[in-house]
Motif scaffolding. Structure first.
Motif, PDB file in Angstrom:
ATOM      1  N   SER A  79      -2.399   6.063   5.282  1.00 17.82           N
ATOM      2  CA  SER A  79      -0.988   5.760   5.049  1.00 17.82           C
ATOM      3  C   SER A  79      -0.232   6.982   4.509  1.00 17.82           C
ATOM      4  O   SER A  79       0.936   7.182   4.838  1.00 17.82           O
ATOM      5  CB  SER A  79      -0.839   4.584   4.080  1.00 17.82           C
ATOM      6  OG  SER A  79      -1.460   4.888   2.839  1.00 17.82           O
ATOM      7  N   VAL A  82       0.451   9.292   7.470  1.00 15.62           N
ATOM      8  CA  VAL A  82       1.573   8.772   8.256  1.00 15.62           C
ATOM      9  C   VAL A  82       2.897   9.144   7.593  1.00 15.62           C
ATOM     10  O   VAL A  82       3.810   9.665   8.240  1.00 15.62           O
ATOM     11  CB  VAL A  82       1.455   7.233   8.424  1.00 15.62           C
ATOM     12  CG1 VAL A  82       2.745   6.649   8.984  1.00 15.62           C
ATOM     13  CG2 VAL A  82       0.271   6.876   9.304  1.00 15.62           C
ATOM     14  N   GLN A  86       5.483  12.032   9.051  1.00 12.53           N
ATOM     15  CA  GLN A  86       6.670  11.359   9.567  1.00 12.53           C
ATOM     16  C   GLN A  86       6.537  10.985  11.040  1.00 12.53           C
ATOM     17  O   GLN A  86       7.443  11.204  11.844  1.00 12.53           O
ATOM     18  CB  GLN A  86       7.919  12.211   9.333  1.00 12.53           C
ATOM     19  CG  GLN A  86       8.209  12.453   7.881  1.00 12.53           C
ATOM     20  CD  GLN A  86       9.398  13.359   7.674  1.00 12.53           C
ATOM     21  OE1 GLN A  86       9.385  14.510   8.100  1.00 12.53           O
ATOM     22  NE2 GLN A  86      10.421  12.842   7.019  1.00 12.53           N
ATOM     23  N   VAL A  87       5.377  10.439  11.374  1.00 17.00           N
ATOM     24  CA  VAL A  87       5.137   9.946  12.729  1.00 17.00           C
ATOM     25  C   VAL A  87       4.585   8.522  12.635  1.00 17.00           C
ATOM     26  O   VAL A  87       4.148   8.079  11.566  1.00 17.00           O
ATOM     27  CB  VAL A  87       4.178  10.854  13.531  1.00 17.00           C
ATOM     28  CG1 VAL A  87       4.800  12.211  13.781  1.00 17.00           C
ATOM     29  CG2 VAL A  87       2.841  11.005  12.838  1.00 17.00           C
ATOM     30  N   HIS A  88       4.589   7.824  13.735  1.00 19.03           N
ATOM     31  CA  HIS A  88       4.136   6.441  13.775  1.00 19.03           C
ATOM     32  C   HIS A  88       2.633   6.366  13.482  1.00 19.03           C
ATOM     33  O   HIS A  88       1.865   7.262  13.854  1.00 19.03           O
ATOM     34  CB  HIS A  88       4.444   5.841  15.155  1.00 19.03           C
ATOM     35  CG  HIS A  88       4.333   4.360  15.186  1.00 19.03           C
ATOM     36  ND1 HIS A  88       3.150   3.712  15.400  1.00 19.03           N
ATOM     37  CD2 HIS A  88       5.269   3.402  15.005  1.00 19.03           C
ATOM     38  CE1 HIS A  88       3.348   2.411  15.363  1.00 19.03           C
ATOM     39  NE2 HIS A  88       4.642   2.195  15.126  1.00 19.03           N
ATOM     40  N   ALA A  89       2.226   5.289  12.843  1.00 16.20           N
ATOM     41  CA  ALA A  89       0.815   5.098  12.490  1.00 16.20           C
ATOM     42  C   ALA A  89      -0.095   5.157  13.715  1.00 16.20           C
ATOM     43  O   ALA A  89      -1.215   5.678  13.634  1.00 16.20           O
ATOM     44  CB  ALA A  89       0.638   3.771  11.752  1.00 16.20           C
ATOM     45  N   THR A  90       0.361   4.652  14.846  1.00 20.91           N
ATOM     46  CA  THR A  90      -0.447   4.685  16.070  1.00 20.91           C
ATOM     47  C   THR A  90      -0.728   6.121  16.489  1.00 20.91           C
ATOM     48  O   THR A  90      -1.833   6.444  16.912  1.00 20.91           O
ATOM     49  CB  THR A  90       0.279   3.931  17.205  1.00 20.91           C
ATOM     50  OG1 THR A  90       0.586   2.613  16.750  1.00 20.91           O
ATOM     51  CG2 THR A  90      -0.562   3.863  18.455  1.00 20.91           C
ATOM     52  N   THR A  91       0.262   6.978  16.354  1.00 19.86           N
ATOM     53  CA  THR A  91       0.095   8.393  16.706  1.00 19.86           C
ATOM     54  C   THR A  91      -0.915   9.052  15.775  1.00 19.86           C
ATOM     55  O   THR A  91      -1.792   9.808  16.223  1.00 19.86           O
ATOM     56  CB  THR A  91       1.448   9.125  16.641  1.00 19.86           C
ATOM     57  OG1 THR A  91       2.349   8.482  17.533  1.00 19.86           O
ATOM     58  CG2 THR A  91       1.312  10.594  17.005  1.00 19.86           C
ATOM     59  N   THR A  93      -3.295   7.567  14.088  1.00 17.57           N
ATOM     60  CA  THR A  93      -4.616   6.996  14.367  1.00 17.57           C
ATOM     61  C   THR A  93      -5.225   7.635  15.607  1.00 17.57           C
ATOM     62  O   THR A  93      -6.401   8.004  15.610  1.00 17.57           O
ATOM     63  CB  THR A  93      -4.512   5.466  14.540  1.00 17.57           C
ATOM     64  OG1 THR A  93      -4.002   4.911  13.326  1.00 17.57           O
ATOM     65  CG2 THR A  93      -5.859   4.852  14.863  1.00 17.57           C
TER      66      THR A  93
END
Length: 178
Positions: A79, A82, A86-91, A93
């Motif tokens: 977390s 992320v 400053q990018v989406h959690a999916t990116t 991961t």
């Protein structure tokens, strides 16, 4: 890296001329700002990609490794990665999975939160990011293509733009250590 031949006319100046000729005067300056920044980003990314190519790193993979290397222990909760990148959690991961696969980071259980994971830098990851940083410093960051005064002015202008967009609030004088 082979440099393309310069165009005889600045295409962004021509685009602005066309905007004005079509009566879009209220949007012409903004169009020029946006397309200028996007073109500058393309030029800088090409230099960054060329510097990182020998290390088989994308800038996203480099950023994650560098962030972990900057942390006190070489590990951060997913977390936190992320939030800081400053990018989406999916990116994050997806990037982390590739770095794990390549032996550059490992996933560890969070010591206090059984649902969370820590990303931890391996020695191979630390070695690679240190070597990649030397290349980026030498090939890109030491000479971004503008003077130091212009660089400071550009950073200040873009910071004001980012702040107005809600990217960050006024920082404390010194960021807290990781």
């Amino acid at each position: 890296m082979v440099r393309p031949r310069p165009l005889p006319v600045d295409p962004l100046a021509e685009a602005k001329r066309q905007w004005l000729a079509h009566g879009w005067t209220d949007a012409a300056d903004g169009m020029t700002v946006v397309t200028s920044v996007m073109r500058a980003q393309q030029l800088l990314l090409a230099r960054v990609d060329a510097a990182l190519k020998p290390f088989a790193l994308s800038f996203a993979r480099y950023e994650m490794l560098r962030l972990l290397a900057f942390s006190r222990s070489g590990r951060l909760p997913l977390s936190s990665v992320v939030a800081r990148l400053q990018v989406h959690a999916t990116t994050v991961t997806s990037t982390a999975e590739r770095l794990v696969r390549d032996g550059l980071i490992v996933r560890e259980p969070h010591p206090h939160d059984g649902r969370a994971a820590l990303l931890a830098l391996t020695e191979a990851g630390r070695d690679l990011v240190d070597r990649a940083t030397v290349a980026l410093n030498d090939d890109v960051f030491a000479d971004p293509g503008i003077s130091k005064a212009d660089a400071a002015e550009l950073v200040a202008i873009v910071a004001r733009m980012r702040k107005a967009a809600g990217d960050f609030s006024d920082p404390r004088p010194q960021p807290d250590a990781l």
